[in-house]
Design an enzyme around this catalytic site. Structure first.
Site, mmCIF file in Angstrom:
data_model
loop_
_atom_site.group_PDB
_atom_site.id
_atom_site.type_symbol
_atom_site.label_atom_id
_atom_site.label_comp_id
_atom_site.label_asym_id
_atom_site.label_seq_id
_atom_site.Cartn_x
_atom_site.Cartn_y
_atom_site.Cartn_z
ATOM 1 N N ASP A 42 37.691 33.008 43.180
ATOM 2 C CA ASP A 42 37.859 33.268 44.612
ATOM 3 C C ASP A 42 37.665 34.739 44.953
ATOM 4 O OD1 ASP A 42 39.558 31.359 43.283
ATOM 5 O OD2 ASP A 42 40.512 30.856 45.190
ATOM 6 N N ASP B 271 44.201 38.956 47.541
ATOM 7 C CA ASP B 271 43.385 38.368 48.613
ATOM 8 C C ASP B 271 43.393 39.172 49.902
ATOM 9 O OD1 ASP B 271 42.081 36.201 47.472
ATOM 10 O OD2 ASP B 271 43.805 34.883 47.690
#
Length: 349
Positions: free
Chosen positions: A128, A71
């Site tokens: 995501d 991320d």
């Protein structure tokens, strides 16, 4: 918020102050991202000063704690990269490119996906990560090096093939054999079930595929973005804020997720910029209706002791953590979407 421990990032607020997570966590870029947007909109130095040190501290924690994960786009696009775009800071550029290099290093060649998480999850990919692809596209443009863009497109192609269903719904996790690249199974993850549709994941796919089209101009990504957008919008009720999972039993009584709504609103505004006028009006209108509902039903504007902007966020319902709270990423995308409506021209993702 600014007076508290400088080494923690705001995360969730139940009633009052945000709790904090360490700066190596995925949410660490959203608060400084809001500050940079406000600086860009207003020119007020206080926002720039408050935002400036965040990516410096984030980098130190990332290296010292050795908590590398997928991320880094969520972390370094709203901080280092945006700082570089707005101020020309070369250290911001360096941190952004280092993060892009790290993300590219997580690419699994056999399965054509960016690996999610660590430990024994070697073959896992999650929806995501569509939002992290913008870091790779930016690095390709910045360095004039196509390898980053090639990796991003390969991952997006895998998402289209294995994670977006024919009706535009999405799964959260796809598990591949990391040696052969064979798809082994889908997992519910933060959604209700393997075959359900976690609403925040649907919003990540909507926005991420739109970004991928914006960078590449390849029609298959626009088609995927519209496919997911139509699913998201057709699954909403009049309130325009989704349940935490679109396919949870008794969805009308299920917890909402305002973070999914704000992410989708910002993604829809982006989608409106890359389609024909008729579709653009439709997507922009839907985004405006979502934001109106968030503002009228969920905003904590009249609660001066509450640090969050939007109530009604759902962090991880299967784990029963952070349900019906303010979430920093929900607040960030709400601010980002409103900035776009005000004519803000820079883009983070």
């Amino acid at each position: 918020m600014l007076s508290r421990g400088i080494e923690l990032a705001p995360h969730a607020a139940q009633s009052g102050a945000y709790d904090g997570l360490k700066l190596d966590q995925w949410i660490s870029g959203f608060w400084p991202g809001m500050l940079w947007i406000l600086y860009d909109l207003t020119g007020e130095e206080r926002y720039k000063l408050a935002a400036w040190e965040w990516d410096i501290r984030m980098e130190r924690h990332l290296l010292e704690d050795n908590h590398f994960h997928h991320d880094v786009g969520f972390q370094y696009l709203p901080t280092s990269v945006l700082k570089y775009k707005l101020t020309g800071d070369m250290d911001g550029r360096r941190r952004g490119l280092a993060a892009a290099n790290f993300l590219a290093g997580r690419f699994n060649l056999a399965g054509q996906f960016l690996r999610a998480w660590n430990r024994d999850m070697t073959g896992w990919a999650i929806i995501d990560c569509m939002m992290n692809l913008s870091l790779l596209f930016w690095a390709s443009e910045e360095l004039q090096d196509p390898r980053f863009s090639q990796i991003a497109c390969a991952h997006a192609d895998t998402v289209i093939k294995h994670m977006i269903r024919g009706d535009g719904s999405t799964c959260h996790i796809a598990v591949f054999d990391p040696i052969t690249g064979e798809l082994l199974e889908h997992m519910g993850g933060q959604g209700f079930a393997q075959d359900s549709c976690w609403s925040r994941g649907n919003a990540w796919a909507l926005y991420g595929m739109t970004n991928t089209y914006r960078y590449t101009k390849k029609e298959k990504y626009l088609h995927a973005a519209q496919q997911v957008a139509h699913h998201f919008l057709s699954s909403l009720r009049e309130e325009m804020v989704p349940p935490w999972d679109f396919r949870v039993p008794n969805a009308s009584g299920a917890p909402r997720d305002t973070s999914a709504a704000s992410i989708a609103a910002s993604g829809l505004l982006e989608l409106a910029e890359v389609v024909q006028a008729e579709d653009a009006t439709k997507y922009r209108s839907a985004a405006e209706r979502i934001l109106k509902s968030l503002s009228e039903r969920y905003a904590a504007f009249d609660e001066p002791q509450h640090e969050g902007i939007l109530r009604g966020g759902t962090g991880h319902k299967p784990a029963e953590t952070n349900v019906n709270v303010s979430l920093i990423y929900g607040d960030y995308y709400y601010v980002e979407a409103l900035a776009k409506l005000q004519g803000w021209k820079h883009r983070v993702f």
